[in-house]
Motif scaffolding. Structure first.
Motif, PDB file in Angstrom:
ATOM      1  N   GLY A 189       0.837  -1.194   0.000  1.00 46.50           N
ATOM      2  CA  GLY A 189       0.000   0.000   0.000  1.00 46.50           C
ATOM      3  C   GLY A 189       0.869   1.239   0.000  1.00 46.50           C
ATOM      4  N   ASN A 190       0.253   2.394  -0.088  1.00 48.35           N
ATOM      5  CA  ASN A 190       1.003   3.633  -0.273  1.00 48.35           C
ATOM      6  C   ASN A 190       1.153   4.466   0.992  1.00 48.35           C
ATOM      7  N   VAL A 191       0.918   3.882   2.169  1.00 42.70           N
ATOM      8  CA  VAL A 191       0.983   4.625   3.415  1.00 42.70           C
ATOM      9  C   VAL A 191       1.879   3.875   4.399  1.00 42.70           C
ATOM     10  N   THR A 192       2.700   4.618   5.149  1.00 35.17           N
ATOM     11  CA  THR A 192       3.521   3.997   6.184  1.00 35.17           C
ATOM     12  C   THR A 192       2.638   3.238   7.166  1.00 35.17           C
ATOM     13  N   ASN A 193       3.112   2.059   7.562  1.00 34.83           N
ATOM     14  CA  ASN A 193       2.349   1.169   8.449  1.00 34.83           C
ATOM     15  C   ASN A 193       1.061   0.668   7.793  1.00 34.83           C
TER      16      ASN A 193
END
Length: 624
Positions: free
Chosen positions: A509-513
């Protein structure tokens, strides 16, 4: 009944390794994916996966030969009335229903009165391979004229043209011609696709570095007059009409027929690669690779840019791994110093050098291969980076100190692709790359690549300059992306071997965590959480060198997430993943950490798979 109860109890307890094969089938069949794709059997992507790449690329096709991926290098290929095409002595109007069934999608061409050539020409040139083959096709429908020509034009006196008669049941061109300096018509075809539409094609080559194809009116089935650019000239009455749609230009190696049509707009189309094992012909799946550049130009021409004193000189008489007659034979010569090229790679950089080699005759002939300049080994080291390889026995010897790693791969028809990886030292300047037979006999070589990186990638052909093969990007779209925009979902990805010691994202995915599965070692797959890394240790095989298919599996809910790899232990975290807006297959969403391997299959679930069942499903070959 008892088997069901035992399976359910074990599932709830998470002790999935104790489940029998019969119970595994029961449990796996109970939860089915919302979406799945098997790239071992399908040669196309589902609508919920998109692919892009901005350059040509090579793969191994089902015959075991190297081939270009499907491509269409024409721009605005469906609209030959657009600015992507230049009209020469014709008028154009969108008044005909095309072979796609869409009203007014095809262009009707009307020849202008007078003696001239009457055509449309692609407005920009297409970079070609020297003596390389292109297959050019277009859909045409007779109007008041039954005759059309297709000209694979390089430049003056370098062209190949085919004329097609649309009035009967012809399956090939009615007339062909070629330029005075160069040009070869290799093959033609004419296919009736219904509703009076034909798809006509020409496979042709010339030695120009670019092509700019032309499609136009011919005056008859045979006996046409061609100008020095390969275009038919005649005195038109001004009433001749033809309809045209869907032009395609694609490079090809050993095949002569066009692939299924792919439309383009402002950019060329370069399709996905569903590759095979060249030696066993087994399907391997969707090939995904990072950007790489071959800094050796003229990668197949060992007579043009290599220097040496062999007598006789190497001869281009053998069939290469791409099915063309472009491989060179080398005979041992006691006075030889080998053939070499001088190239300037970057200092303090890892490079992988590779070449294809095949035994022909003699007693244990070996190929000295790599760089014999004492400028390798990293730092201030002054080592050579060469190996000797015997293709008769698939054995290496005399590995020099500058070599970091080396290996060979059987690619079919007794060919091997061998490689050497080394790091240049801190000294800037040219290095000499060599090929040298060290014992009595004859070998054949083809396709030399020098690419920055610690492992080899697919073959990158070059002609007059270096060439950069761009990255494969495969983002999720539509229903697939929507699954991950919810708070409960699961994913399983089966993939091939990852290059040794190279971290790669299987799904990201494109988000940290956020949700992702990343190979971080030969034995573990990671999912980063708010509380730290969640590493799932694999239960079988080796993600870098194993022979079994790998699976990475994850599931999440509003309360937790868990991850499994190759039937290993389930790793759980109580933090759900952060919300995402984009998800990519085989790399992260910024296009880095590409798997540089094959994706065999993928399954997506619009629900949270329990941890025990996820473990059951996380075994290569188990039904999704």
């Amino acid at each position: 009944m008892r088997n069901w109860l035992v399976a359910i109890c074990l599932l709830l307890s998470g002790v999935a390794y104790a489940i029998t094969p019969e119970q595994t089938v029961m449990l796996s069949g109970g939860v089915r994916p919302a979406l799945s794709a098997d790239f071992l059997t399908s040669q196309s992507l589902p609508t919920w996966l998109t692919h892009s790449r901005t350059s040509n690329a090579i793969y191994t096709d089902s015959t075991g030969k190297l081939q270009y991926a499907p491509a269409n290098q024409f721009l605005h290929s469906s609209n030959l009335g657009s600015s992507g095409w230049t009209a020469n002595n014709v008028s154009r109007s969108a008044t005909t229903t095309g072979p796609d069934g869409v009203a007014n999608s095809a262009q009707t061409l009307t020849a202008s009165a007078g003696s001239a050539t009457h055509n449309v020409q692609h407005s920009t040139t297409i970079t070609s391979r020297s003596n390389g083959k292109y297959v050019v096709s277009v859909y045409v429908k007779a109007g008041t004229s039954n005759f059309v020509f297709v000209d694979v034009l390089g430049t003056t006196d370098k062209w190949a043209t085919a004329v097609f008669d649309l009035s009967g049941s012809n399956t090939t061109a009615s007339q062909t011609s070629a330029g005075a300096t160069s040009g070869t018509v290799i093959s033609t075809s004419q296919e009736n696709v219904g509703n009076s539409w034909f798809r006509v094609s020409i496979a042709a080559s010339n030695d120009n570095t670019t092509i700019q194809p032309v499609i136009g009116f011919a005056s008859a089935a045979t006996g046409n007059t061609f100008d020095t650019s390969g275009q038919v000239t005649f005195n038109a009455a001004g009433t001749e009409t033809l309809s045209v749609f869907g032009a395609q230009a694609q490079p090809s190696t050993h095949t002569n027929t066009p692939t299924p049509y792919n439309t383009t707009a402002a950019s060329a189309y370069y399709g996905p690669r569903f590759t095979y094992d060249g030696n066993t012909l087994a399907s391997l799946g969707l090939l995904m690779e990072e950007i790489r550049t071959n800094i050796i130009f003229a990668s197949e021409d060992f007579a043009l840019n290599w220097t040496g004193n062999d007598s006789p000189s190497p001869t281009k008489t053998n069939t290469a791994p791409d099915g063309t007659s472009s491989a060179y034979s080398w005979a041992f010569n006691t006075a030889s110093t080998g053939y070499n090229r001088s190239i300037t790679p970057a200092a303090s950089t890892a490079y992988t050098m590779s070449v294809y080699v095949k035994y022909v005759s003699g007693t244990a002939p070996t190929l000295l291969f790599g760089s014999n300049s004492a400028l390798w080994g990293g730092g201030a080291n002054t080592n050579q980076a060469t190996v000797e390889f015997n293709p008769q026995t698939n054995a290496f010897s005399n590995v020099q100190a500058g070599v970091t790693s080396y290996g060979s791969e059987a690619v079919g028809n007794n060919w091997y692709r061998i490689w050497v990886t080394s790091t240049t030292n801190s000294t800037a300047g040219a290095r000499t790359f060599v090929q040298y037979i060290t014992a009595t006999g004859t070998l054949t070589t083809w396709g030399y690549v020098v690419e920055a990186g610690t492992f080899k990638t697919s073959y990158i052909p070059t002609v007059t300059a270096t060439f950069a093969r761009s990255i494969d990007l495969v983002p999720l779209a539509g229903q697939a992306l929507n699954i991950f925009l919810t708070t409960s979902a699961s994913a399983i990805v089966e993939f091939g071997q990852i290059p040794s010691a190279f971290a790669a994202y299987v799904l990201a995915g494109n988000v940290t965590n956020a949700l992702y599965m990343r190979v971080v070692s030969s034995t573990s797959v990671r999912n980063t959480t708010a509380g730290g890394n969640l590493d799932a240790t694999i239960g079988y095989g080796n993600l870098f060198t194993g022979v079994l298919p790998n699976r990475a599996c994850m599931a999440f809910s509003p309360r937790a997430r868990w991850i499994v790899a190759n039937n290993g232990a389930v790793r759980t975290d109580t933090n759900p993943p952060a919300a995402v807006t984009a998800v990519s297959l085989g790399q992260n969403t910024t296009g880095t950490f590409t798997v540089n391997s094959t994706i065999r299959s993928i399954a997506l679930y619009d629900k949270t798979i329990p941890a025990g069942l996820l473990k059951v499903k996380c075994v290569g070959g188990v039904p999704y």
